[in-house]
Design a protein around this motif. Sequence first.
Motif, PDB file in Angstrom:
ATOM      1  N   GLY A  53       0.777  -1.230   0.000  1.00  8.19           N
ATOM      2  CA  GLY A  53       0.000   0.000   0.000  1.00  8.19           C
ATOM      3  C   GLY A  53       0.806   1.277   0.000  1.00  8.19           C
ATOM      4  O   GLY A  53       0.273   2.337   0.340  1.00  8.19           O
ATOM      5  N   GLU A  54       2.062   1.214  -0.417  1.00  5.92           N
ATOM      6  CA  GLU A  54       2.890   2.414  -0.514  1.00  5.92           C
ATOM      7  C   GLU A  54       2.981   2.873  -1.968  1.00  5.92           C
ATOM      8  O   GLU A  54       3.124   2.048  -2.878  1.00  5.92           O
ATOM      9  N   ILE A  55       2.882   4.163  -2.182  1.00  6.95           N
ATOM     10  CA  ILE A  55       3.069   4.739  -3.512  1.00  6.95           C
ATOM     11  C   ILE A  55       4.502   5.255  -3.597  1.00  6.95           C
ATOM     12  O   ILE A  55       4.906   6.117  -2.797  1.00  6.95           O
ATOM     13  N   ILE A  56       5.264   4.717  -4.535  1.00  4.55           N
ATOM     14  CA  ILE A  56       6.643   5.168  -4.746  1.00  4.55           C
ATOM     15  C   ILE A  56       6.645   6.121  -5.932  1.00  4.55           C
ATOM     16  O   ILE A  56       6.223   5.748  -7.039  1.00  4.55           O
ATOM     17  N   ILE A  57       7.076   7.344  -5.696  1.00  2.76           N
ATOM     18  CA  ILE A  57       7.228   8.287  -6.800  1.00  2.76           C
ATOM     19  C   ILE A  57       8.709   8.382  -7.148  1.00  2.76           C
ATOM     20  O   ILE A  57       9.578   8.292  -6.278  1.00  2.76           O
ATOM     21  N   TYR A  58       8.969   8.527  -8.438  1.00  4.45           N
ATOM     22  CA  TYR A  58      10.368   8.558  -8.891  1.00  4.45           C
ATOM     23  C   TYR A  58      10.553   9.638  -9.942  1.00  4.45           C
ATOM     24  O   TYR A  58       9.725   9.798 -10.847  1.00  4.45           O
ATOM     25  N   GLY A  59      11.673  10.345  -9.834  1.00  9.05           N
ATOM     26  CA  GLY A  59      12.114  11.264 -10.868  1.00  9.05           C
ATOM     27  C   GLY A  59      11.235  12.480 -11.009  1.00  9.05           C
ATOM     28  O   GLY A  59      10.595  12.960 -10.084  1.00  9.05           O
ATOM     29  N   GLY A  60      11.221  13.008 -12.232  1.00 10.40           N
ATOM     30  CA  GLY A  60      10.497  14.225 -12.520  1.00 10.40           C
ATOM     31  C   GLY A  60      11.388  15.446 -12.447  1.00 10.40           C
ATOM     32  O   GLY A  60      12.583  15.365 -12.113  1.00 10.40           O
ATOM     33  N   SER A  61      10.814  16.575 -12.759  1.00  8.07           N
ATOM     34  CA  SER A  61      11.519  17.859 -12.661  1.00  8.07           C
ATOM     35  C   SER A  61      10.686  18.794 -11.810  1.00  8.07           C
ATOM     36  O   SER A  61       9.508  18.529 -11.536  1.00  8.07           O
ATOM     37  N   ILE A  62      11.283  19.900 -11.367  1.00 13.34           N
ATOM     38  CA  ILE A  62      10.511  20.842 -10.570  1.00 13.34           C
ATOM     39  C   ILE A  62       9.471  21.505 -11.463  1.00 13.34           C
ATOM     40  O   ILE A  62       9.655  21.624 -12.669  1.00 13.34           O
ATOM     41  N   TRP A  63       8.398  21.955 -10.863  1.00 17.09           N
ATOM     42  CA  TRP A  63       7.210  22.336 -11.641  1.00 17.09           C
ATOM     43  C   TRP A  63       7.427  23.558 -12.527  1.00 17.09           C
ATOM     44  O   TRP A  63       6.762  23.709 -13.543  1.00 17.09           O
ATOM     45  N   ASN A  64       8.388  24.443 -12.186  1.00 10.88           N
ATOM     46  CA  ASN A  64       8.572  25.657 -12.988  1.00 10.88           C
ATOM     47  C   ASN A  64       9.870  25.679 -13.778  1.00 10.88           C
ATOM     48  O   ASN A  64      10.229  26.689 -14.355  1.00 10.88           O
ATOM     49  N   ASP A  65      10.604  24.551 -13.829  1.00 11.50           N
ATOM     50  CA  ASP A  65      11.826  24.472 -14.636  1.00 11.50           C
ATOM     51  C   ASP A  65      12.117  23.008 -14.924  1.00 11.50           C
ATOM     52  O   ASP A  65      12.631  22.280 -14.066  1.00 11.50           O
ATOM     53  N   THR A  66      11.799  22.581 -16.135  1.00 11.19           N
ATOM     54  CA  THR A  66      11.937  21.172 -16.491  1.00 11.19           C
ATOM     55  C   THR A  66      13.382  20.731 -16.657  1.00 11.19           C
ATOM     56  O   THR A  66      13.635  19.551 -16.881  1.00 11.19           O
ATOM     57  N   THR A  67      14.339  21.658 -16.549  1.00  9.85           N
ATOM     58  CA  THR A  67      15.754  21.276 -16.649  1.00  9.85           C
ATOM     59  C   THR A  67      16.370  21.021 -15.279  1.00  9.85           C
ATOM     60  O   THR A  67      17.556  20.697 -15.196  1.00  9.85           O
ATOM     61  N   LYS A  68      15.574  21.144 -14.220  1.00 13.47           N
ATOM     62  CA  LYS A  68      16.085  20.911 -12.870  1.00 13.47           C
ATOM     63  C   LYS A  68      15.366  19.707 -12.262  1.00 13.47           C
ATOM     64  O   LYS A  68      14.136  19.694 -12.184  1.00 13.47           O
ATOM     65  N   PRO A  69      16.125  18.701 -11.842  1.00 17.43           N
ATOM     66  CA  PRO A  69      15.496  17.497 -11.277  1.00 17.43           C
ATOM     67  C   PRO A  69      14.740  17.799  -9.992  1.00 17.43           C
ATOM     68  O   PRO A  69      15.128  18.671  -9.210  1.00 17.43           O
ATOM     69  N   ALA A  70      13.651  17.072  -9.785  1.00 14.62           N
ATOM     70  CA  ALA A  70      12.892  17.185  -8.551  1.00 14.62           C
ATOM     71  C   ALA A  70      13.698  16.596  -7.399  1.00 14.62           C
ATOM     72  O   ALA A  70      14.518  15.696  -7.589  1.00 14.62           O
ATOM     73  N   THR A  71      13.457  17.101  -6.212  1.00 18.30           N
ATOM     74  CA  THR A  71      14.143  16.589  -5.026  1.00 18.30           C
ATOM     75  C   THR A  71      13.123  16.295  -3.929  1.00 18.30           C
ATOM     76  O   THR A  71      12.160  17.042  -3.769  1.00 18.30           O
ATOM     77  N   PRO A  72      13.304  15.210  -3.163  1.00 17.84           N
ATOM     78  CA  PRO A  72      14.293  14.158  -3.416  1.00 17.84           C
ATOM     79  C   PRO A  72      13.896  13.376  -4.659  1.00 17.84           C
ATOM     80  O   PRO A  72      12.745  13.459  -5.109  1.00 17.84           O
ATOM     81  N   TYR A  73      14.834  12.593  -5.176  1.00 20.02           N
ATOM     82  CA  TYR A  73      14.551  11.934  -6.440  1.00 20.02           C
ATOM     83  C   TYR A  73      13.609  10.754  -6.291  1.00 20.02           C
ATOM     84  O   TYR A  73      12.971  10.341  -7.240  1.00 20.02           O
ATOM     85  N   ILE A  74      13.558  10.209  -5.095  1.00 18.53           N
ATOM     86  CA  ILE A  74      12.641   9.105  -4.840  1.00 18.53           C
ATOM     87  C   ILE A  74      11.998   9.327  -3.479  1.00 18.53           C
ATOM     88  O   ILE A  74      12.637   9.825  -2.544  1.00 18.53           O
ATOM     89  N   ALA A  75      10.719   8.988  -3.372  1.00 18.01           N
ATOM     90  CA  ALA A  75      10.004   9.122  -2.107  1.00 18.01           C
ATOM     91  C   ALA A  75       8.860   8.117  -2.109  1.00 18.01           C
ATOM     92  O   ALA A  75       8.424   7.644  -3.163  1.00 18.01           O
ATOM     93  N   LYS A  76       8.388   7.793  -0.919  1.00 18.80           N
ATOM     94  CA  LYS A  76       7.257   6.868  -0.833  1.00 18.80           C
ATOM     95  C   LYS A  76       6.208   7.422   0.126  1.00 18.80           C
ATOM     96  O   LYS A  76       6.522   8.060   1.132  1.00 18.80           O
ATOM     97  N   LEU A  77       4.969   7.179  -0.223  1.00 16.12           N
ATOM     98  CA  LEU A  77       3.830   7.665   0.554  1.00 16.12           C
ATOM     99  C   LEU A  77       3.079   6.477   1.127  1.00 16.12           C
ATOM    100  O   LEU A  77       2.597   5.614   0.379  1.00 16.12           O
ATOM    101  N   ASP A  78       2.986   6.419   2.447  1.00 15.53           N
ATOM    102  CA  ASP A  78       2.199   5.387   3.111  1.00 15.53           C
ATOM    103  C   ASP A  78       0.731   5.818   3.071  1.00 15.53           C
ATOM    104  O   ASP A  78       0.342   6.802   3.713  1.00 15.53           O
ATOM    105  N   THR A  79      -0.086   5.107   2.304  1.00 22.35           N
ATOM    106  CA  THR A  79      -1.473   5.529   2.112  1.00 22.35           C
ATOM    107  C   THR A  79      -2.381   5.164   3.277  1.00 22.35           C
ATOM    108  O   THR A  79      -3.565   5.523   3.265  1.00 22.35           O
TER     109      THR A  79
END
Length: 442
Positions: free
Chosen positions: A280-306
């Motif tokens: 029941g955990e959602i793992i999100i991975y990667g992506g970029s920040i919402w206002n600059d697609t050339t900058k990686p999102a941080t942290p790069y991996i995270a998990k949400l306990d639903t």
Amino acid sequence: MLLYKIFFTMNFFQNIQSFLLIIILLFSFVNCQNIPNPRSQQTSSLIGNRLYFFSGDLSTTDSHNDSASNVTNEVWYLDLSSSFNTATPPWRKDVGMPIGYNLGASCVSPIDNSVFLVGGRMYIPNTANINLGSSPVYVFNSNISLWTTPNIIGFNSSFKMRNQIQPVIDNYGKIYTFGGTNYTGFNASYVDYNDMNILDTTSMTWSTLAIYTNAPPTFVSYTATLLPTGIIVYIGGYKDTLTRSIQTFNTKNYNWSTKVAGGDNIGTRVSHSAVLTQNGEIIIYGGSIWNDTTKPATPYIAKLDTSSWMWSIPNLSQINSPQLCDHSATLYGDYMIIAFGQIPSKSSMSYASLSNNLYILDVKSYILVTSFNPNQTLPPNKSTTNQTPSPDNNLNNYLIIGIGVAVGIVLLGGFSVVGFLLYKKQNQYPKFIPTPGTTDRI
């Protein structure tokens, strides 16, 4: 005699070197035929033991998608029933889509394993012409490699060319798609949406729900994850700057609600991926920040306990983790398979650095592994493991077999030529009969 031996030895090794060079080139040619080009904005679906990848954008010079000439209609897949190394995945090519396609998404029907491609930008293959007259939904039957366009009752025409969306499908065959945009990158006017569209695949009927007062604002490039409880969890996207605010939609009573997640601080992101684990955990991975697609999102991996709605950051080296956005991620047992995508840190506003690499994350130990072993993970649905080989796959197999036979003939012919040359050289001069006191030998 000594000069003759040196001359013969040199010619012999020259022939062997030339022969080996030909073989190396032949095998290089064979191997290069089944490697997809780097791409981003493709979609993927798991059907039994086959992980499919549909279409995508191959362009590195058009980061804003103002031209569609490099949007492909290719279909690739990996057979997950056998072990392989991530450095050399066993890619197979299937029959192509009838249209070029990107920025859409796919859902696998739990009823018959058909793949439904919903929305997305659609183009006439190998051209920059937008395919406005196309169907909003394409259906792929992987058993016979057949694409069809269903007749949909009550279709909402404003959904045509809706892209940057993430539909989900429930156990009853209903596809839920929220928001999106009809922006096509052709300097035309566009609209962002916050409506919920539902396609019942059992009756091919379409419905658009009324926009409730508590519905989320318009947003795109999010992830949508359907929980076993019937709740859809929406994470990230172009909507606001607060990722802790998570929108959820109840597919049983059609109500929206907002969850404020606690735990670790998770930054904003778009064009990321999300998978749901068995606990029941959602793992999100990667992506970029919402206002600059050339900058990686941080942290790069995270998990949400639903169950507790708490964020946490797994202990995975952020240095060794691949930086990707607009990629694909699929969960197979305990393996999160990540493929293709754009590399934000190596891209600019005018250049997109693309990848065709494959990464496998063990979600139990949070270690990136280099070998896939189906015996170490549990297939999600053993009832869908039987697959009928597709016509294109058979063609590929015949091609590989044919080339293999040709290589065998070349090998046999090469050894025959070398043997003949050796025999001829040996019989070209009289036999040397050693006598007492001599040291030369042949």
